[in-house]
Write an enzyme that holds these catalytic residues in place. Structure first.
Site, PDB file in Angstrom:
ATOM      1  N   GLU A 167       0.808  -1.223   0.000  1.00  0.00           N
ATOM      2  CA  GLU A 167       0.000   0.000   0.000  1.00  0.00           C
ATOM      3  C   GLU A 167       0.841   1.273   0.000  1.00  0.00           C
ATOM      4  O   GLU A 167       1.002   1.942   1.029  1.00  0.00           O
ATOM      5  CB  GLU A 167      -0.961   0.022   1.199  1.00  0.00           C
ATOM      6  N   GLU A 355      -5.505  -8.656   0.905  1.00  0.00           N
ATOM      7  CA  GLU A 355      -6.142  -8.298   2.173  1.00  0.00           C
ATOM      8  C   GLU A 355      -7.618  -8.074   1.912  1.00  0.00           C
ATOM      9  O   GLU A 355      -7.984  -7.362   0.979  1.00  0.00           O
ATOM     10  CB  GLU A 355      -5.573  -6.998   2.778  1.00  0.00           C
TER      11      GLU A 355
HETATM   12  C1  PNW Z   1      -4.530  -1.853   5.383  1.00  0.00           C
HETATM   13  N1  PNW Z   1      -8.465   3.198   4.199  1.00  0.00           N
HETATM   14  O1  PNW Z   1      -4.546  -0.477   5.611  1.00  0.00           O
HETATM   15  C2  PNW Z   1      -3.165  -2.329   5.852  1.00  0.00           C
HETATM   16  O2  PNW Z   1      -2.423  -2.966   4.853  1.00  0.00           O
HETATM   17  C3  PNW Z   1      -3.205  -3.112   7.101  1.00  0.00           C
HETATM   18  O3  PNW Z   1      -1.934  -3.059   7.721  1.00  0.00           O
HETATM   19  C4  PNW Z   1      -4.316  -2.627   7.992  1.00  0.00           C
HETATM   20  O4  PNW Z   1      -4.304  -3.179   9.264  1.00  0.00           O
HETATM   21  C5  PNW Z   1      -5.605  -2.958   7.268  1.00  0.00           C
HETATM   22  O5  PNW Z   1      -5.636  -2.427   5.969  1.00  0.00           O
HETATM   23  C6  PNW Z   1      -6.855  -2.491   8.002  1.00  0.00           C
HETATM   24  O6  PNW Z   1      -6.870  -1.099   8.134  1.00  0.00           O
HETATM   25  C7  PNW Z   1      -5.563   0.371   5.236  1.00  0.00           C
HETATM   26  O7  PNW Z   1      -8.455   4.323   4.778  1.00  0.00           O
HETATM   27  C8  PNW Z   1      -5.507   1.655   5.731  1.00  0.00           C
HETATM   28  O8  PNW Z   1      -9.336   2.945   3.349  1.00  0.00           O
HETATM   29  C9  PNW Z   1      -6.450   2.580   5.383  1.00  0.00           C
HETATM   30  C10 PNW Z   1      -7.487   2.246   4.523  1.00  0.00           C
HETATM   31  C11 PNW Z   1      -7.550   0.940   4.017  1.00  0.00           C
HETATM   32  C12 PNW Z   1      -6.592   0.014   4.376  1.00  0.00           C
END
Ligand code: PNW
Length: 449
Positions: A167, A355
Site C-alpha cells: 500500500e 487483504e
Molecule cells: C490496510 N483506508 O490499511 C493495511 O495494509 C493493514 O496493515 C491494515 O491493518 C488494514 O488495511 C486495516 O486497516 C488500510 O483508509 C488503511 O481505506 C487505510 C485504509 C484501508 C486500508
C-alpha cells in the site's frame, strides 16, 4: 446448480504485518522503526497504544503456526521488519533478526504452509528517516533494494512468492501529507508526490533485487490498495465508467508499473507538482511482475456521466450507508469481483486478494466464544463475489483474509479488531472466533459454505 466451488489450486491464506503482530520491536539487536518512534509520541495513537507487545507473535510464532494449520491455511502472508535485520537501515547486519524470519519460514514449511513474505509493510528503519528524510529521498528506495537483495539471498531456497511493498499510498501520503501515520509529517504537494514516486521506485528496485538474487525462479508482485471501483448497477455504461475510474485511481502507482509511464491526464492534472524522475527510473518501476495483490475493503460506486471529462463520476455516500467498525469500512462485497476483473481487463494480470476483512466489536461471551456473525457475513459475501470471478475464468488465484489475528491497528491502536482469531491483550491468549470456524470450513470444502 452452483455449488460455489473454487479451482483446486485456489490459494486460501491469511495476512499480517510485522509491526502489527510481532511485538518486542527492539528485541535481539533490532533497531527502532519509524512506527516504533511515532507510536511512542503521546497523542499519535488512540489510547497511546504502541507496538511493544503487538499480538506477541515474535515469541508465539510456533503456537500461531499451529492455529494456521488448524485453519487449514495454504499460505501465510507476513512482513519482514527491515530494522530487525538492518538496525541502521543499511550496513551492518543483525543476524538474530534474520534468524527470526528463517525460523518462522521453517516452521511454516514444516506444517505445510507456504510463506508469502511482504518485504515492506510500513515499518521503515528510523535511521533512514533521520538520515534521508525517509521516503522523501530516492536513497531510501535504493537502500530498500539492497535490503531486499540481502534477504532474498538468505530465504529464497525456501520461498517462491514475494510481495515487494504494501500500500504505497499509506506509507507515503498518510505519513508525509496527512501525517496520521509515521513519520507524522505534513509536507506540500510536490514533496508528497515525490514520496509516492520513490515508493514506486522502491518496488521496482525490489523486483530487480529478487530476480537477481533468488536461487530459484521467483514469483513477484506487490500488495496495493486501489480505489475499488464498482459499477453502481451493472449496465454496460456503468461498467465502462467504473473501469476508467479504477485506472484513474491507479494513475501514479499501478499505471506506471504496468504501462511504463505516468498517464497524460495525471501529468496535466499534477502540473508543477509532478515529481522528479528519469526514463531509467520508469524502466525500473515497470520491471515485469507476476501478479498484483489487491488490498480491498470498501467500495467506490461509479456511474457513467457524459458531462464529466472522462465519462465517469464517483458517487458520494449517503449518511447511514452501512459500515463495519471503522469509519471508512463501508460494506460493498462487489469489490471482490470487480477488482480482479478490472485488473484482468486493463492489464491482463493474475491477481490475489492480499487483504480483505473488517473490524468488528468483538466480545468474548460468557461461554468463551466470540460470535462475530457480522464479520462472518462480511467475509461470506466477499467469498461469493470472488467465486463469481473465478467462475468467469477471471485469474483470481487466491485470497488472504486480513487478518489472521487481532493486532495493532496503526493509529487506531488495539481497540479495532480485524482478526479471525481473538487476542486477549492481557494474557496474549488466542481464541478462534466463529468467523475462523467458518473460514476453516470454506477452506476444507474449497467452496463458500
Ligand atoms: C490496510 N483506508 O490499511 C493495511 O495494509 C493493514 O496493515 C491494515 O491493518 C488494514 O488495511 C486495516 O486497516 C488500510 O483508509 C488503511 O481505506 C487505510 C485504509 C484501508 C486500508
Amino acid at each position: 446448480m452452483n455449488d460455489f466451488k473454487f479451482p483446486a489450486d485456489f490459494l486460501w491464506g491469511a495476512a499480517t504485518a510485522s509491526f502489527q503482530v510481532e511485538g518486542y520491536p527492539l528485541a535481539d539487536g533490532a533497531g527502532p522503526s519509524n512506527w516504533h518512534v511515532f507510536s511512542h509520541k503521546p497523542g499519535t495513537i488512540a489510547n497511546d497504544h504502541n507496538g511493544d507487545i503487538g499480538a506477541g507473535q515474535y515469541k508465539k510464532y510456533k503456537e500461531d503456526v499451529q492455529l494456521m494449520r488448524w485453519l487449514g491455511l495454504k499460505a501465510y502472508r507476513f512482513s519482514i521488519s527491515w530494522s530487525r535485520i538492518f538496525p541502521e537501515g543499511t550496513g551492518k547486519v543483525n543476524e538474530a533478526g534474520l534468524q527470526y524470519y528463517q525460523n518462522l519460514i521453517d516452521e511454516l514449511l514444516a506444517n505445510g504452509i507456504e510463506p508469502w513474505p511482504t518485504m515492506f509493510h510500513w515499518d521503515l528503519p528510523q535511521a533512514l528517516e533521520d538520515r534521508f528524510g525517509g521516503w522523501q529521498s530516492k536513497d531510501t528506495a535504493k537502500a530498500f533494494g539492497d535490503f531486499v537483495a540481502y534477504v532474498t539471498s538468505k530465504i529464497s531456497d525456501r520461498v517462491t512468492n514475494y510481495f515487494t511493498v504494501n500500500e504505497i499510498v499509506c506509507f507515503t501520503r498518510s505519513g508525509y501529507e496527512s501525517g496520521v501515520f509515521a513519520p507524522g509529517l505534513k509536507l506540500g504537494s510536490k514533496a508528497v508526490a515525490q514520496t509516492v514516486h520513490n515508493g514506486c521506485l522502491a518496488h521496482g528496485l525490489a523486483v530487480q533485487a529478487i530476480r537477481a538474487n533468488a536461487v530459484k525462479p521467483a514469483k513477484i508482485g506487490l500488495a496495493e490498495n486501489m480505489t475499488a471501483a464498482v459499477p453502481v448497477y451493472e449496465i454496460e455504461e456503468n461498467i465502462n465508467a467504473a473501469r476508467t475510474s479504477f485506472r484513474h485511481g491507479c494513475a501514479d502507482k499501478l499505471v506506471p508499473m504496468l504501462e511504463g509511464a505516468y498517464p497524460d491526464f495525471w501529468l496535466e492534472n499534477m502540473g508543477g507538482n509532478v515529481p522528479e524522475y528519469t526514463d531509467e527510473e520508469m524502466k525500473i518501476i515497470s520491471s515485469p511482475i507476476d501478479f498484483v495483490g489487491s488490498n480491498i475493503y470498501a467500495p467506490t460506486y461509479v456511474e457513467a456521466d457524459d458531462n464529466s471529462p472522462f465519462g465517469f463520476r464517483n458517487l458520494e455516500f449517503p449518511d447511514g450507508y452501512p459500515k463495519m467498525n471503522m469509519d471508512w469500512l463501508r460494506i460493498g462485497p462487489g469489490i471482490s469481483y470487480w477488482t480482479p476483473r478490472f485488473l484482468k481487463e486493463l492489464w491482463g494480470v493474475d491477481s490475489y486478494i492480499t487483504e480483505n476483512g473488517c473490524a468488528a466489536q468483538d466480545k468474548m461471551s460468557l461461554d468463551g466464544e466470540v460470535y462475530d456473525t457480522d464479520r462472518l457475513m462480511y467475509l461470506r459475501q466477499h467469498f461469493l463475489a470472488a467465486q463469481r470471478a473465478v467462475s468467469e475464468n477471471i485469474p483470481l488465484k487466491g485470497y488472504f483474509v486480513w487478518s489472521l489475528m487481532d493486532n495493532f491497528e496503526w493509529s487506531s491502536g488495539y481497540d479495532k479488531r480485524f482478526g479471525l482469531i481473538y487476542v486477549n491483550y492481557q494474557t496474549l491468549e488466542r481464541t478462534p472466533k466463529l468467523s475462523a470456524k467458518f473460514y476453516r470450513e470454506v477452506i476444507k470444502a474449497n467452496a463458500v459454505v
